[in-house]
Design a protein around this motif. Structure first.
Motif, PDB file in Angstrom:
ATOM      1  N   SER A 127     -10.599   0.887   1.727  1.00 20.16           N
ATOM      2  CA  SER A 127      -9.929   2.184   1.658  1.00 20.16           C
ATOM      3  C   SER A 127      -8.553   2.152   2.310  1.00 20.16           C
ATOM      4  CB  SER A 127     -10.795   3.248   2.335  1.00 20.16           C
ATOM      5  OG  SER A 127     -12.046   3.354   1.697  1.00 20.16           O
ATOM      6  N   LEU A 128      -8.388   1.302   3.324  1.00 17.65           N
ATOM      7  CA  LEU A 128      -7.091   1.178   3.982  1.00 17.65           C
ATOM      8  C   LEU A 128      -6.108   0.325   3.187  1.00 17.65           C
ATOM      9  CD1 LEU A 128      -8.217   0.681   7.691  1.00 17.65           C
ATOM     10  CD2 LEU A 128      -6.846   2.567   6.812  1.00 17.65           C
ATOM     11  N   PHE A 131      -6.909   9.902  -2.805  1.00 13.27           N
ATOM     12  CA  PHE A 131      -5.511  10.306  -2.644  1.00 13.27           C
ATOM     13  C   PHE A 131      -4.634   9.078  -2.385  1.00 13.27           C
ATOM     14  CE2 PHE A 131      -6.312  14.941  -1.870  1.00 13.27           C
ATOM     15  CZ  PHE A 131      -5.312  15.413  -2.690  1.00 13.27           C
ATOM     16  N   ALA A 132      -5.082   8.206  -1.477  1.00 12.40           N
ATOM     17  CA  ALA A 132      -4.283   7.030  -1.145  1.00 12.40           C
ATOM     18  C   ALA A 132      -4.172   6.084  -2.336  1.00 12.40           C
ATOM     19  CB  ALA A 132      -4.899   6.302   0.052  1.00 12.40           C
ATOM     20  N   GLY A 133      -5.298   5.824  -3.011  1.00 16.65           N
ATOM     21  CA  GLY A 133      -5.288   4.890  -4.132  1.00 16.65           C
ATOM     22  C   GLY A 133      -4.512   5.390  -5.327  1.00 16.65           C
ATOM     23  N   VAL A 134      -4.789   6.627  -5.746  1.00 19.63           N
ATOM     24  CA  VAL A 134      -4.102   7.195  -6.918  1.00 19.63           C
ATOM     25  C   VAL A 134      -2.625   7.420  -6.612  1.00 19.63           C
ATOM     26  CG1 VAL A 134      -3.984   9.193  -8.456  1.00 19.63           C
ATOM     27  CG2 VAL A 134      -6.211   8.245  -7.814  1.00 19.63           C
ATOM     28  N   GLY A 135      -2.317   7.934  -5.409  1.00 22.92           N
ATOM     29  CA  GLY A 135      -0.919   8.164  -5.052  1.00 22.92           C
ATOM     30  C   GLY A 135      -0.112   6.880  -5.049  1.00 22.92           C
ATOM     31  N   THR A 136      -0.700   5.793  -4.553  1.00 24.23           N
ATOM     32  CA  THR A 136      -0.003   4.504  -4.561  1.00 24.23           C
ATOM     33  C   THR A 136       0.140   3.964  -5.973  1.00 24.23           C
ATOM     34  OG1 THR A 136      -0.956   4.032  -2.378  1.00 24.23           O
ATOM     35  CG2 THR A 136       0.002   2.189  -3.575  1.00 24.23           C
ATOM     36  N   PHE A 137      -0.903   4.085  -6.788  1.00 27.57           N
ATOM     37  CA  PHE A 137      -0.847   3.606  -8.174  1.00 27.57           C
ATOM     38  C   PHE A 137       0.254   4.317  -8.960  1.00 27.57           C
ATOM     39  CE2 PHE A 137      -2.194   4.209 -12.611  1.00 27.57           C
ATOM     40  CZ  PHE A 137      -2.222   2.880 -13.030  1.00 27.57           C
ATOM     41  N   PHE A 184      -0.118   9.879  -1.246  1.00 25.83           N
ATOM     42  CA  PHE A 184      -0.810   8.857  -0.457  1.00 25.83           C
ATOM     43  C   PHE A 184      -0.745   9.155   1.042  1.00 25.83           C
ATOM     44  CE2 PHE A 184       3.329   6.539  -1.075  1.00 25.83           C
ATOM     45  CZ  PHE A 184       3.697   6.391   0.250  1.00 25.83           C
ATOM     46  N   THR A 185       0.243   9.941   1.487  1.00 24.13           N
ATOM     47  CA  THR A 185       0.263  10.359   2.885  1.00 24.13           C
ATOM     48  C   THR A 185      -0.879  11.327   3.174  1.00 24.13           C
ATOM     49  OG1 THR A 185       2.668  10.078   2.990  1.00 24.13           O
ATOM     50  CG2 THR A 185       1.646  11.409   4.716  1.00 24.13           C
ATOM     51  N   ILE A 236      -4.335  -2.404  -6.532  1.00 23.85           N
ATOM     52  CA  ILE A 236      -4.439  -1.477  -5.404  1.00 23.85           C
ATOM     53  C   ILE A 236      -5.416  -0.349  -5.735  1.00 23.85           C
ATOM     54  CG2 ILE A 236      -3.157   0.197  -4.012  1.00 23.85           C
ATOM     55  CD1 ILE A 236      -0.683  -1.636  -4.371  1.00 23.85           C
ATOM     56  N   LEU A 237      -5.294   0.225  -6.943  1.00 28.19           N
ATOM     57  CA  LEU A 237      -6.198   1.298  -7.360  1.00 28.19           C
ATOM     58  C   LEU A 237      -7.635   0.799  -7.443  1.00 28.19           C
ATOM     59  CD1 LEU A 237      -6.437   4.237  -8.336  1.00 28.19           C
ATOM     60  CD2 LEU A 237      -6.083   3.393 -10.672  1.00 28.19           C
TER      61      LEU A 237
END
Length: 414
Positions: free
Chosen positions: A219-220, A296-302, A320-321, A381-382
């Motif tokens: 997750s990180l 949120f972190a995965g989708v936002g980064t993708f 992602f924040t 990443i996703l």
């Protein structure tokens, strides 16, 4: 708690005045290749310091461990300030990291000892807010002070830690039951290394906790890309653009300066939103919060890989924040109430394995950037975030089968 909030906030501000530039400093003095190799050692030694500190926090008590950790950091800053050798500088830097790692589990365990479970998330969010104020302001101030007034900065750090050490000594009381502390101190002195090993052997055999650590590593993975693949992607793929292009005097941002803006925006969002977001979601279960933060972190980064538009990239940074904001306080509160009271410090120390092992795995994206296209990297990443979601689902399903009621949803309304 108030004394610690002020003391840790001040020191964290000073910490971020020197920490982002320490690799540059050793790179200039010892060479980039040697510095890169040397910088892999401090995180490993910090794991050892954290594990020992967590165990001693449960056996000797929170207060003595925090005092020793603070004293060690202060001493190493004095050594750094007096040093005339780059190798002594490096030893002092390692000592500062070990002292901080030694201090941290006892500090978190003390919060868990005296704060009611219903308020843990808010209190940990408050500490995170203060720490991230330092992370936002520190590098800006340190860019001047570290290279031009390094000795003054190091002496200031040592002085702040001395004042904090005195405050801890005269104003802080022990939160571990006295009879338990005395009994364990006697036995740990007789069988020090054996008890250290036995304590963590039990934790590493805890299937629930190790599954939690594994889920945290995946997750990180997206969150850690802010310092790893993000700058690589921005420099290689994002052209110079104008911010507020419809105004008379638009701001022209290169890929390098855009990265700085996004990092600063990330830190500002964290400081401004962590308390209101934590309070807004205080009735949500830990299961839902872990899954939501990972998505949120995965989708936002993708989504970063979908466009190079500057405003769109700021929008992705918000997403992602939010994942990072939702995750931070619930992680510490989860471990605090999951761990047995007599082993709380050890569990909080073992929890740091998520960050350390995550930092070991996260550079995979930089390596793959020479092989795969950017969209493929963001797909990896996703995929890692989806693995994290799956592990959290498995984790809480396993909780239910083991009938751990406090690990179920914390609120009927959620």
């Amino acid at each position: 708690m108030k004394v610690r909030l002020v003391g840790e906030g001040l020191f964290n501000l000073l910490f971020w005045m020197y920490f982002p530039f320490i690799t540059v400093y050793f790179g200039q003095t010892l060479g980039l290749q040697k510095a890169g190799l040397l910088m892999t050692l401090p995180p490993l030694l910090s794991i050892l310091g954290s594990l020992v500190g967590g165990n001693l926090a449960d056996t000797w008590g929170r207060r003595p461990v925090m005092l020793v950790g603070t004293f060690l950091q202060m001493s190493m800053f004095v050594l750094f300030a007096f040093s005339t050798s780059y190798w002594i500088d490096y030893i002092a830097f390692i000592g500062i990291g070990i002292g901080a790692a030694f201090y941290r589990p006892a500090s978190s365990a003390m919060v868990a000892d005296i704060v009611p479970e219903r308020a843990l998330r808010s209190v940990f969010a408050t500490f995170s807010t203060v720490n991230n104020i330092g992370a936002v302001l520190g590098p800006v101030i340190g860019a001047v002070f570290f290279f031009q007034y390094r000795q003054a900065l190091l002496w200031t750090c040592a002085g702040i830690l001395l004042l904090y050490l005195l405050a801890l000594y005269f104003m802080m009381y022990e939160t571990v039951p006295l009879e338990k502390k005395q009994e364990d101190m006697t036995s740990s002195l007789k069988h020090f290394f054996q008890k250290r090993w036995n304590g963590y052997r039990i934790i590493f055999q805890d299937r629930i906790f190790m599954l939690y650590v594994l889920a945290g590593i995946f997750s990180l993975f997206p969150i850690m890309q802010l310092d790893l693949y993000f700058p690589v992607y921005l420099i290689e793929q994002v052209p110079t653009q104008s911010l507020l292009s419809w105004t008379q005097d638009p701001i022209r941002l290169t890929s390098q300066s855009l990265f700085g803006w996004l990092v600063g925006f990330n830190g500002l969002l964290f400081v401004l939103l962590i308390l209101p977001v934590t309070n807004a979601l205080k009735h949500w279960s830990e299961k839902r919060l872990f899954i939501l933060s990972t998505l949120f972190a995965g989708v936002g980064t993708f989504l970063v890989g979908m466009s190079s538009n500057i405003l769109y990239l700021f929008f992705c940074t918000v997403l992602f924040t939010l994942g990072e904001i939702i995750r931070t306080p619930v992680t510490q509160s989860f471990v605090s109430h999951y761990a047995p009271k007599q082993a709380r410090g050890q569990y909080l120390a073992a929890d740091s394995l998520q960050n350390t092992l995550g930092k070991t795995l996260a550079p995979l994206t930089v390596y793959l950037s020479g092989i795969l296209s950017p969209i493929s990297i963001f797909g990896v990443i996703l995929f890692f975030s989806f693995i994290g979601v799956g592990l959290y689902l498995w984790l809480f399903r396993l909780y239910a089968t083991l009938r751990r009621p406090k690990l179920e949803d914390n609120s009927q309304t959620s």
